[in-house]
Design a protein around this motif. Structure first.
Motif, PDB file in Angstrom:
ATOM      1  N   UNK A  45     -28.382  11.213 -29.705  1.00 47.79           N
ATOM      2  CA  UNK A  45     -29.753  11.708 -29.896  1.00 47.79           C
ATOM      3  C   UNK A  45     -30.274  12.336 -28.603  1.00 47.79           C
ATOM      4  N   UNK A  46     -30.013  11.670 -27.473  1.00 50.11           N
ATOM      5  CA  UNK A  46     -30.467  12.229 -26.188  1.00 50.11           C
ATOM      6  C   UNK A  46     -29.748  13.539 -25.887  1.00 50.11           C
ATOM      7  N   UNK A  47     -28.484  13.650 -26.318  1.00 47.90           N
ATOM      8  CA  UNK A  47     -27.758  14.916 -26.134  1.00 47.90           C
ATOM      9  C   UNK A  47     -28.453  16.038 -26.911  1.00 47.90           C
ATOM     10  N   UNK A  48     -28.928  15.711 -28.109  1.00 48.17           N
ATOM     11  CA  UNK A  48     -29.640  16.712 -28.909  1.00 48.17           C
ATOM     12  C   UNK A  48     -30.945  17.119 -28.214  1.00 48.17           C
ATOM     13  N   UNK A  49     -31.616  16.152 -27.594  1.00 43.18           N
ATOM     14  CA  UNK A  49     -32.839  16.482 -26.845  1.00 43.18           C
ATOM     15  C   UNK A  49     -32.512  17.427 -25.680  1.00 43.18           C
ATOM     16  N   UNK A  50     -31.440  17.082 -24.952  1.00 42.36           N
ATOM     17  CA  UNK A  50     -31.048  17.894 -23.794  1.00 42.36           C
ATOM     18  C   UNK A  50     -30.665  19.304 -24.226  1.00 42.36           C
ATOM     19  N   UNK A  51     -29.989  19.426 -25.351  1.00 43.48           N
ATOM     20  CA  UNK A  51     -29.621  20.748 -25.870  1.00 43.48           C
ATOM     21  C   UNK A  51     -30.875  21.531 -26.267  1.00 43.48           C
ATOM     22  N   UNK A  52     -31.853  20.807 -26.808  1.00 45.11           N
ATOM     23  CA  UNK A  52     -33.109  21.446 -27.175  1.00 45.11           C
ATOM     24  C   UNK A  52     -33.822  21.966 -25.927  1.00 45.11           C
ATOM     25  N   UNK A  53     -33.885  21.143 -24.876  1.00 45.95           N
ATOM     26  CA  UNK A  53     -34.527  21.552 -23.623  1.00 45.95           C
ATOM     27  C   UNK A  53     -33.837  22.787 -23.050  1.00 45.95           C
ATOM     28  N   UNK A  54     -32.508  22.807 -23.103  1.00 47.66           N
ATOM     29  CA  UNK A  54     -31.743  23.936 -22.577  1.00 47.66           C
ATOM     30  C   UNK A  54     -31.975  25.193 -23.409  1.00 47.66           C
ATOM     31  N   UNK A  55     -32.153  25.022 -24.712  1.00 54.52           N
ATOM     32  CA  UNK A  55     -32.423  26.176 -25.578  1.00 54.52           C
ATOM     33  C   UNK A  55     -33.795  26.783 -25.261  1.00 54.52           C
ATOM     34  N   UNK A  56     -34.737  25.914 -24.856  1.00 51.97           N
ATOM     35  CA  UNK A  56     -36.070  26.400 -24.496  1.00 51.97           C
ATOM     36  C   UNK A  56     -36.027  27.128 -23.159  1.00 51.97           C
ATOM     37  N   UNK A  57     -35.341  26.502 -22.177  1.00 54.03           N
ATOM     38  CA  UNK A  57     -35.276  27.099 -20.839  1.00 54.03           C
ATOM     39  C   UNK A  57     -33.911  26.820 -20.216  1.00 54.03           C
ATOM     40  N   UNK A  58     -33.165  27.900 -19.993  1.00 54.82           N
ATOM     41  CA  UNK A  58     -31.829  27.784 -19.395  1.00 54.82           C
ATOM     42  C   UNK A  58     -31.980  27.768 -17.872  1.00 54.82           C
ATOM     43  N   UNK A  59     -32.125  26.567 -17.308  1.00 61.20           N
ATOM     44  CA  UNK A  59     -32.264  26.457 -15.863  1.00 61.20           C
ATOM     45  C   UNK A  59     -31.363  25.352 -15.307  1.00 61.20           C
ATOM     46  N   UNK A  60     -31.333  25.209 -13.986  1.00 58.68           N
ATOM     47  CA  UNK A  60     -30.399  24.281 -13.355  1.00 58.68           C
ATOM     48  C   UNK A  60     -30.684  22.826 -13.720  1.00 58.68           C
ATOM     49  N   UNK A  61     -31.952  22.475 -13.910  1.00 60.37           N
ATOM     50  CA  UNK A  61     -32.295  21.088 -14.252  1.00 60.37           C
ATOM     51  C   UNK A  61     -31.753  20.735 -15.630  1.00 60.37           C
ATOM     52  N   UNK A  62     -32.006  21.594 -16.609  1.00 59.68           N
ATOM     53  CA  UNK A  62     -31.597  21.289 -17.977  1.00 59.68           C
ATOM     54  C   UNK A  62     -30.082  21.317 -18.140  1.00 59.68           C
ATOM     55  N   UNK A  63     -29.403  22.203 -17.411  1.00 65.33           N
ATOM     56  CA  UNK A  63     -27.935  22.197 -17.449  1.00 65.33           C
ATOM     57  C   UNK A  63     -27.369  20.936 -16.805  1.00 65.33           C
ATOM     58  N   UNK A  64     -27.950  20.504 -15.688  1.00 63.90           N
ATOM     59  CA  UNK A  64     -27.488  19.292 -15.013  1.00 63.90           C
ATOM     60  C   UNK A  64     -27.734  18.058 -15.877  1.00 63.90           C
ATOM     61  N   UNK A  65     -28.872  18.030 -16.569  1.00 61.75           N
ATOM     62  CA  UNK A  65     -29.192  16.900 -17.443  1.00 61.75           C
ATOM     63  C   UNK A  65     -28.171  16.778 -18.567  1.00 61.75           C
ATOM     64  N   UNK A  66     -27.856  17.902 -19.203  1.00 63.85           N
ATOM     65  CA  UNK A  66     -26.865  17.881 -20.280  1.00 63.85           C
ATOM     66  C   UNK A  66     -25.497  17.483 -19.744  1.00 63.85           C
ATOM     67  N   UNK A  67     -25.176  17.923 -18.539  1.00 65.40           N
ATOM     68  CA  UNK A  67     -23.902  17.560 -17.921  1.00 65.40           C
ATOM     69  C   UNK A  67     -23.785  16.050 -17.753  1.00 65.40           C
ATOM     70  N   UNK A  68     -24.853  15.419 -17.284  1.00 62.77           N
ATOM     71  CA  UNK A  68     -24.802  13.975 -17.051  1.00 62.77           C
ATOM     72  C   UNK A  68     -24.719  13.188 -18.357  1.00 62.77           C
ATOM     73  N   UNK A  69     -25.333  13.710 -19.414  1.00 67.94           N
ATOM     74  CA  UNK A  69     -25.214  13.030 -20.716  1.00 67.94           C
ATOM     75  C   UNK A  69     -23.785  13.134 -21.224  1.00 67.94           C
ATOM     76  N   UNK A  70     -23.168  14.301 -21.029  1.00 71.71           N
ATOM     77  CA  UNK A  70     -21.752  14.433 -21.413  1.00 71.71           C
ATOM     78  C   UNK A  70     -20.882  13.486 -20.587  1.00 71.71           C
ATOM     79  N   UNK A  71     -21.234  13.281 -19.335  1.00 69.64           N
ATOM     80  CA  UNK A  71     -20.486  12.339 -18.494  1.00 69.64           C
ATOM     81  C   UNK A  71     -20.551  10.932 -19.085  1.00 69.64           C
ATOM     82  N   UNK A  72     -21.760  10.512 -19.477  1.00 72.73           N
ATOM     83  CA  UNK A  72     -21.931   9.174 -20.058  1.00 72.73           C
ATOM     84  C   UNK A  72     -21.175   9.064 -21.379  1.00 72.73           C
ATOM     85  N   UNK A  73     -21.104  10.184 -22.103  1.00 72.96           N
ATOM     86  CA  UNK A  73     -20.362  10.205 -23.372  1.00 72.96           C
ATOM     87  C   UNK A  73     -18.852  10.338 -23.158  1.00 72.96           C
ATOM     88  N   UNK A  74     -18.439  10.359 -21.877  1.00 77.82           N
ATOM     89  CA  UNK A  74     -17.023  10.408 -21.495  1.00 77.82           C
ATOM     90  C   UNK A  74     -16.347  11.718 -21.875  1.00 77.82           C
TER      91      UNK A  74
END
Length: 397
Positions: free
Chosen positions: A329-358
């Motif tokens: 669910x948090x990955x979907x939120x992060x993808x939503x944030x990135x769709x709204x604004x493609x910036x370094x914060x939102x890309x880094x956030x999605x990266x860290x969620x993928x890290x937690x998801x292994x």
């Protein structure tokens, strides 16, 4: 010859500083730090430094409402070399580190040798800003004498205010509140000046000055505007309740609900505010399931088109959320944030969620994008993004 060289140097330095004798408010210099120190030495003045960031709301308030005022300009342009430092750009990060800046705005009074004479870390009004300037110009202040007279209740209004500014700078909240209470008793009346005094120094909604404002809401509204008064009162109640939630001041959920019900009667909480408080309560209680239920409502109903608020929710829950269904669910939120604004914060956030998801491959993909964006923007976060990449690469599953 030496005289002509000195005059020429002074003219050049003054030109670099872009000083205008006709400025109504404070005039800030725009040279390098070395040039500003040289100018201060040539004019035998202290340097007033405003350490700020572009995201700092109190910094913007000072820039828009305090520095442009004539009283500030009359005092500071005469006595100081004023200089602004963006703590995240150019020389800013190095200067902020050198002068141990830990909050914004930090207002520092520095001599041409680079030594701090006086400082404060807070926004302030014009009158208090001028008072701090006076303290910087006479650093051997009469604190002990004023303290003795305060104990005997012998200070007049001006001395009380001077003493209040001194103790406020020292950072002793108990002493500061005690002195301010006495000063407030001496000067309180329904006026725009008293409203500013309250808004700049309120310590809690239980304080006598806040209660004075509440007791005279209509009268103050006539002086400064109804919306301004009501917004300030509402903001203080919300911030105070938020602090109680954050510091886990409620022993049980029932106690939290009772306190929230009282707050509802005081300021008529909106659905969004109540839901945000519930989300934070469950976050601090480390209740993952209830946190996710409330956070999901908050994102879907109120933050769906606000990437910054979504990022705040993701940041808050990053240490709590562990279950895979919730991580998705948090990955979907992060993808939503990135769709709204493609910036370094939102890309880094999605990266860290993928890290937690292994999912190391996808995590590296998004952190690499973040790093490239940092380089392109030259925003100062490239090293931090690089550290996150190393953390991803070093992860073992």
């Amino acid at each position: 010859m030496k005289k002509h060289l000195f005059i020429a140097l002074t003219i050049v330095l003054t030109g670099v500083a872009s000083i205008s004798a006709f400025a109504q408010g404070m005039t800030f210099n725009h040279g390098t730090w070395a040039e500003v120190k040289a100018l201060a030495k040539a004019q035998n003045k202290l340097i007033f430094v405003d350490f700020y960031t572009v995201w700092c709301a109190p910094c913007k308030q000072m820039t828009m409402n305090v520095f442009p005022q004539k009283e500030a300009g009359d005092f500071y342009n005469k006595n100081f070399i004023a200089y602004k430092v963006d703590a995240e750009k150019g020389e800013g990060p190095a200067l902020a580190k050198e002068y141990k800046v830990s909050g914004y705005p930090t207002l520092a009074y520095i001599n041409y040798n680079g030594e701090v004479i006086h400082r404060l870390t807070s926004s302030t009004d014009v009158r208090e800003l001028i008072e701090h300037g006076k303290l910087a110009l006479t650093p051997r202040n009469d604190y002990e004498q004023l303290k003795g007279k305060f104990a005997k209740n012998e200070l007049n209004k001006e001395e009380l205010y001077h003493y209040f500014v001194i103790v406020k700078t020292k950072g002793d909240d108990k002493e500061t509140n005690m002195v301010f209470d006495r000063y407030f008793d001496a000067v309180a009346n329904v006026s725009a000046e008293t409203f500013s005094l309250i808004t700049d120094n309120v310590s809690s909604t239980d304080s006598k000055h806040f209660k004075y404002l509440e007791a005279h809401t209509k009268e103050f509204a006539a002086q400064v505007g109804k919306e301004k008064v009501e917004n300030f009162i509402r903001k203080e109640y919300l911030q105070e309740f938020q602090a109680k939630v954050w510091y886990k001041s409620f022993p049980t959920f029932a106690a939290y609900q009772d306190a929230k019900a009282i707050l509802q009667k005081q300021i008529n909480l909106t659905e969004k505010e109540a839901l945000a408080f519930d989300t934070d309560y469950y976050l601090r209680a480390e209740d993952e399931e209830n946190y996710m239920v409330n956070a999901n409502k908050l994102v879907e109903k109120f933050y769906y088109n606000d990437d910054l608020q979504i990022s705040n929710v993701l940041g808050g829950g990053s240490r709590l959320v562990k279950k895979e269904k919730n991580l998705l669910i948090t990955k979907a939120w992060a993808e939503r944030a990135l769709a709204i604004k493609d910036n370094f914060i939102n890309n880094a956030t999605l990266a860290m969620i993928y890290k937690i998801l292994k999912n190391k491959l996808m995590a590296i993909k998004y952190i690499d994008i973040s790093i490239e964006q940092c380089k392109k923007e030259k925003n100062g976060y490239e090293d931090r993004a690089g550290m996150l990449k190393k953390e991803i690469e070093d992860a073992t599953y």
